[in-house]
Design an enzyme around this catalytic site. Structure first.
Site, short mmCIF file in Angstrom:
data_model
loop_
_atom_site.label_atom_id
_atom_site.label_comp_id
_atom_site.label_asym_id
_atom_site.label_seq_id
_atom_site.Cartn_x
_atom_site.Cartn_y
_atom_site.Cartn_z
N ASN A 40 0.84 -1.20 0.00
CA ASN A 40 0.00 0.00 0.00
C ASN A 40 0.87 1.25 0.00
OD1 ASN A 40 0.59 -0.85 2.69
ND2 ASN A 40 -1.06 0.39 3.51
N GLU A 42 0.34 5.26 0.68
CA GLU A 42 -0.62 6.27 1.15
C GLU A 42 -0.22 7.66 0.68
OE1 GLU A 42 -1.16 5.63 5.37
OE2 GLU A 42 -2.26 3.77 4.97
N CYS A 51 -4.15 0.61 -2.54
CA CYS A 51 -3.96 -0.62 -1.77
C CYS A 51 -2.90 -1.51 -2.40
CB CYS A 51 -5.26 -1.41 -1.69
SG CYS A 51 -6.56 -0.63 -0.75
N GLU A 53 -3.01 -4.65 -3.07
CA GLU A 53 -3.52 -5.58 -4.10
C GLU A 53 -3.52 -4.93 -5.47
OE1 GLU A 53 -4.78 -4.83 -1.17
OE2 GLU A 53 -6.05 -6.43 -0.36
N CYS A 84 -10.23 -4.92 0.50
CA CYS A 84 -11.32 -3.95 0.60
C CYS A 84 -12.26 -4.10 -0.60
CB CYS A 84 -10.76 -2.53 0.68
SG CYS A 84 -10.20 -1.88 -0.91
N CYS A 87 -10.79 -3.17 -4.05
CA CYS A 87 -9.87 -4.19 -4.56
C CYS A 87 -10.63 -5.44 -5.03
CB CYS A 87 -8.83 -4.56 -3.51
SG CYS A 87 -7.60 -3.26 -3.30
N1 THU Z 1 -5.26 -1.49 2.51
C1 THU Z 1 -4.70 -2.31 1.58
O1 THU Z 1 -3.57 -2.09 1.12
N2 THU Z 1 -5.44 -3.37 1.15
C2 THU Z 1 -6.70 -3.65 1.59
O2 THU Z 1 -7.38 -4.48 1.01
C3 THU Z 1 -7.21 -2.97 2.78
C4 THU Z 1 -6.59 -1.65 3.06
C5 THU Z 1 -4.47 -0.34 2.98
C6 THU Z 1 -5.00 0.99 2.50
C7 THU Z 1 -4.49 1.92 3.57
O3 THU Z 1 -3.18 2.33 3.23
C8 THU Z 1 -4.42 1.06 4.82
O4 THU Z 1 -4.48 -0.28 4.38
C9 THU Z 1 -5.53 1.31 5.83
O5 THU Z 1 -6.77 1.23 5.22
#
Ligand code: THU
Length: 128
Positions: A40, A42, A51, A53, A84, A87
């Site tokens: 991920n 940000e 994310c 994925e 999520c 994704c």
């Molecule tokens: N996140 C992911 O990388 N994958 C997911 O399927 C769930 C959430 C990340 C996004 C964000 O940077 C952090 O987790 C908190 O939501």
């Protein structure tokens, strides 16, 4: 340990998660056995965060991969953390009912199909 799971755990270490502190890694295996990883990333706007994925999958697609066998997701938790909703939609678009392997920081895994997490997807079949 399954090399795909290992790859997801390792990719997690590269996460840029300055705001949530929640580091996620993903690894995608294509039909030829090639592995692509992502973490991920940000952003200060929060909304531009991407994310793990999707990073892994878009890396794979941009390298020419088109068919996918498995996706492993390693999250920063002792619980097994599913992808999520965004994704799930993107994975469905490019991978269909792919095998998903969730792994936690204790090294425990759970294997399931995307269809189980995303039972009635909207996809191209509705646009015809
Ligand atoms: N996140 C992911 O990388 N994958 C997911 O399927 C769930 C959430 C990340 C996004 C964000 O940077 C952090 O987790 C908190 O939501």
């Amino acid at each position: 340990m399954d090399p795909l799971v290992e790859a997801a755990l390792k990719a997690r270490e590269n996460a840029r998660a300055a705001y949530s502190g929640f580091r996620v890694g993903a690894a995608v295996e294509d039909a030829a056995g090639r592995v692509f990883t992502g973490c991920n990333v940000e952003n200060a706007t929060y909304g531009l965060t991407i994310c793990a994925e999707r990073v892994a999958l878009y890396k794979a697609i941009s390298e020419g991969a088109r068919e996918f066998r498995r996706v492993a997701v390693a999250a920063d938790a002792d619980t097994l953390t599913p992808p999520c909703g965004s994704c799930r939609q993107i994975l469905w678009e490019f991978c269909g009912d792919v095998e998903l392997i969730l792994v936690n920081l204790k090294g425990e895994t759970e294997s399931l199909r995307l269809r189980d997490l995303f039972p009635r997807p909207f996809d191209a079949s509705f646009l015809r």
